[in-house]
Design a protein around this motif. Sequence first.
Motif, mmCIF file in Angstrom:
data_model
loop_
_atom_site.group_PDB
_atom_site.id
_atom_site.type_symbol
_atom_site.label_atom_id
_atom_site.label_comp_id
_atom_site.label_asym_id
_atom_site.label_seq_id
_atom_site.Cartn_x
_atom_site.Cartn_y
_atom_site.Cartn_z
ATOM 1 N N TYR A 25 44.054 44.538 15.435
ATOM 2 C CA TYR A 25 42.139 44.413 15.086
ATOM 3 C C TYR A 25 42.042 43.805 14.673
ATOM 4 O O TYR A 25 40.383 43.143 15.284
ATOM 5 C CB TYR A 25 42.595 46.033 14.623
ATOM 6 C CG TYR A 25 42.680 47.118 15.695
ATOM 7 C CD1 TYR A 25 41.458 47.886 16.185
ATOM 8 C CD2 TYR A 25 43.586 48.065 14.931
ATOM 9 C CE1 TYR A 25 41.206 48.393 17.247
ATOM 10 C CE2 TYR A 25 43.206 49.444 16.038
ATOM 11 C CZ TYR A 25 42.639 49.885 17.043
ATOM 12 O OH TYR A 25 41.853 50.809 17.986
ATOM 13 N N VAL A 26 42.451 42.511 13.512
ATOM 14 C CA VAL A 26 41.730 41.645 12.809
ATOM 15 C C VAL A 26 41.343 40.489 13.795
ATOM 16 O O VAL A 26 40.828 40.287 14.037
ATOM 17 C CB VAL A 26 42.062 41.309 11.504
ATOM 18 C CG1 VAL A 26 41.640 39.551 11.631
ATOM 19 C CG2 VAL A 26 42.135 42.445 10.985
ATOM 20 N N HIS A 27 42.695 40.240 14.832
ATOM 21 C CA HIS A 27 42.752 39.226 15.694
ATOM 22 C C HIS A 27 41.974 39.831 17.112
ATOM 23 O O HIS A 27 40.660 39.297 17.455
ATOM 24 C CB HIS A 27 44.569 38.978 16.368
ATOM 25 C CG HIS A 27 44.963 38.511 15.601
ATOM 26 N ND1 HIS A 27 44.734 36.386 15.216
ATOM 27 C CD2 HIS A 27 45.733 38.621 14.503
ATOM 28 C CE1 HIS A 27 45.877 36.121 14.971
ATOM 29 N NE2 HIS A 27 46.624 37.626 13.992
ATOM 30 N N ASP A 34 31.894 34.786 17.026
ATOM 31 C CA ASP A 34 32.072 33.044 17.342
ATOM 32 C C ASP A 34 31.388 32.537 15.685
ATOM 33 O O ASP A 34 30.502 32.422 15.182
ATOM 34 C CB ASP A 34 30.503 32.512 17.921
ATOM 35 C CG ASP A 34 30.222 31.139 18.127
ATOM 36 O OD1 ASP A 34 31.254 30.102 17.981
ATOM 37 O OD2 ASP A 34 29.523 30.202 18.434
ATOM 38 N N CYS A 35 32.617 32.461 15.118
ATOM 39 C CA CYS A 35 32.439 32.169 13.579
ATOM 40 C C CYS A 35 33.700 31.550 13.072
ATOM 41 O O CYS A 35 35.070 32.427 13.335
ATOM 42 C CB CYS A 35 32.182 33.616 13.162
ATOM 43 S SG CYS A 35 31.712 33.044 11.167
ATOM 44 N N ASP A 36 33.519 31.307 12.074
ATOM 45 C CA ASP A 36 35.406 30.634 11.138
ATOM 46 C C ASP A 36 35.152 30.665 10.004
ATOM 47 O O ASP A 36 35.848 30.083 8.947
ATOM 48 C CB ASP A 36 34.712 28.843 11.811
ATOM 49 C CG ASP A 36 35.410 28.708 13.280
ATOM 50 O OD1 ASP A 36 35.976 29.436 13.615
ATOM 51 O OD2 ASP A 36 34.488 27.527 13.357
ATOM 52 N N THR A 37 34.399 32.127 9.439
ATOM 53 C CA THR A 37 34.083 32.409 7.806
ATOM 54 C C THR A 37 34.224 34.230 7.988
ATOM 55 O O THR A 37 33.608 34.636 8.631
ATOM 56 C CB THR A 37 33.463 31.833 7.036
ATOM 57 O OG1 THR A 37 33.358 30.190 6.970
ATOM 58 C CG2 THR A 37 33.709 32.328 6.031
ATOM 59 N N GLY A 63 43.983 31.069 11.619
ATOM 60 C CA GLY A 63 43.169 30.164 11.462
ATOM 61 C C GLY A 63 41.176 29.910 11.177
ATOM 62 O O GLY A 63 40.370 28.542 11.192
ATOM 63 N N VAL A 64 41.397 30.958 10.566
ATOM 64 C CA VAL A 64 39.385 31.612 10.476
ATOM 65 C C VAL A 64 39.695 30.725 8.789
ATOM 66 O O VAL A 64 40.727 32.261 8.025
ATOM 67 C CB VAL A 64 39.103 32.616 10.437
ATOM 68 C CG1 VAL A 64 37.547 33.757 9.700
ATOM 69 C CG2 VAL A 64 38.978 32.529 11.790
ATOM 70 N N ASP A 65 38.731 30.964 7.824
ATOM 71 C CA ASP A 65 39.264 30.580 6.610
ATOM 72 C C ASP A 65 38.440 31.951 5.728
ATOM 73 O O ASP A 65 37.780 32.956 6.063
ATOM 74 C CB ASP A 65 37.999 29.831 6.225
ATOM 75 C CG ASP A 65 38.237 28.278 5.961
ATOM 76 O OD1 ASP A 65 39.590 28.407 6.504
ATOM 77 O OD2 ASP A 65 37.777 27.530 6.469
ATOM 78 N N VAL A 66 39.454 32.508 4.833
ATOM 79 C CA VAL A 66 38.815 33.827 4.219
ATOM 80 C C VAL A 66 38.191 33.806 3.320
ATOM 81 O O VAL A 66 38.600 33.112 2.638
ATOM 82 C CB VAL A 66 40.232 34.498 4.010
ATOM 83 C CG1 VAL A 66 39.811 36.057 3.505
ATOM 84 C CG2 VAL A 66 40.539 34.751 5.714
ATOM 85 N N VAL A 67 36.807 34.674 2.548
ATOM 86 C CA VAL A 67 36.121 34.263 1.461
ATOM 87 C C VAL A 67 36.966 35.874 1.031
ATOM 88 O O VAL A 67 36.291 36.677 1.236
ATOM 89 C CB VAL A 67 35.026 34.240 1.136
ATOM 90 C CG1 VAL A 67 34.755 34.214 0.062
ATOM 91 C CG2 VAL A 67 34.816 32.686 1.764
ATOM 92 N N ARG A 130 44.120 34.648 18.552
ATOM 93 C CA ARG A 130 42.935 32.891 18.705
ATOM 94 C C ARG A 130 44.373 31.950 18.822
ATOM 95 O O ARG A 130 45.419 32.391 17.906
ATOM 96 C CB ARG A 130 42.610 32.697 17.243
ATOM 97 C CG ARG A 130 40.567 32.881 17.694
ATOM 98 C CD ARG A 130 39.836 32.930 16.005
ATOM 99 N NE ARG A 130 38.612 33.455 15.836
ATOM 100 C CZ ARG A 130 37.734 32.731 16.144
ATOM 101 N NH1 ARG A 130 37.340 31.550 14.697
ATOM 102 N NH2 ARG A 130 36.558 32.814 15.970
ATOM 103 N N THR A 131 44.492 31.021 18.865
ATOM 104 C CA THR A 131 45.536 29.399 19.052
ATOM 105 C C THR A 131 44.653 28.885 18.308
ATOM 106 O O THR A 131 44.064 27.586 18.683
ATOM 107 C CB THR A 131 45.868 29.467 20.276
ATOM 108 O OG1 THR A 131 44.527 29.416 20.470
ATOM 109 C CG2 THR A 131 46.675 31.162 21.168
#
Length: 460
Positions: A25-27, A34-37, A63-67, A130-131
């Motif tokens: 589900y996260v993927h 359209d976001c990388d964080t 490939g997504v940064d996690v806060v 995502r790849t």
Amino acid sequence: MAPKFGTSGLRGLVTELTPDLVADYVHAFLTIVDCDTLFVGRDLRPSSPDIAASVTDAALQAGVDVVDCGALGTPALALTSMGAGGAAIMVTGSHIPADRNGLKFYLPGGEVSKTDEAAINAAFATRARRTPPVPGKSGKAPGAEATYVARYVDAFGPGALKGLRLGVYRHSSVARDTMQNIFAALGADTVPLAHSETFIPVDTEAVDPHTRGQLAQWCADHGLDAVASTDGDADRPMLTDANGQVVPGDVLGVLTARLLKARHVVTPVSSNDMVRRLPEFGAVTLTRIGSPFVIAGMQEAGNVDVVGFEANGGFLLGFTAQLTGPLAPLPTRDCMLPILAPLVAAKQAGLTLADLVAGLPPCFTAADRLQEIDRDKAAHFLSGLIDDPDRRAAFFAGFGPIAGTDLTDGLRVDFSTGEVVHLRPSGNAPEFRIYAQAGSAARAQEVMQNARAAVAGVLS
């Protein structure tokens, strides 16, 4: 029952929310964003840290940064992520028992819509991924709660609640410290009540009789002006008057909309009809139940001073309101604004909260739920009432002649007496909701109990 993704995100039994399912589900979510964080928060259920770790692992692999925002209320998480232009996932099952949990998804602009929900489900069905060229990086957001606290201190002013003595029913609300910090910063004296290290599934829309008795006793014992609380993830408010009487969430919504000087109100068909009887609201739009429908209605309202609220009290602000200071829009369900605004409005008017509520049109609601129902049986029962007028008339014979029905969401029946019964199965939990309206609080409760008993006789 397999976990289900719907209006309030993904929910299911903890035993079925496996790392693989969570990752899928996260993927799926990240393929439509359209976001990388990604900002990640969680409630205080025992299962939430492990599920949050699964969310983080999947996002990093994508490939997504996690806060990591840690244990934090849903509206505070949304405020932080939207302010940073990031997406968010909240690990929470809201008000349902601790053997269940779930995920709530937020785009950089706010809650997911029904269109987004369909896109996530489609991506999940194909196990979309995502790849990325490289994994994401992880970090923390230690200032997320402080930003949320400052939002309300700046808007209402440091002395807005000075002189009030407020109880904070802490139970296992993830915002229990946040509430106390906001009240104290606004000048109130706070009394912590019933802190629990065990998760307690508090449903602010259907407060049980035992809890109602506790609330009244706490007010009497501690000389309180009110008791405040939230559900588990703090997007639904609970507020009592000085007698411990719970003020329904949709009444809190009306009082909040008035203080903010909103001109257009969007609310589900299950909300108290008084909102349509107040002349200060130029327009009222009724929707299906669920914040995505309220948000869609707010967007359709256009560039006006619009707000939304649900019968559970979750409040959505769609414009910059001017109080002591400006209060920026927050188009997601929030618990603190509909707690603070009625208290401030009463104080400004020199009234008790009970007197402020008494000045509203005399329309009263009551709500409850049947839990652990057979969802297929419930759907068959409700469709029978909707499709067959004779069956509907027979089922509601004890409530009076039927004056009309509304199928916006479930079945709302208006009787010639002016009373209302509204039946609706939950979209993401094995629950059946029963709502009632009448000319007095006691009668609304009686109508609701009669309707609940009648429904239970069929579904039990």
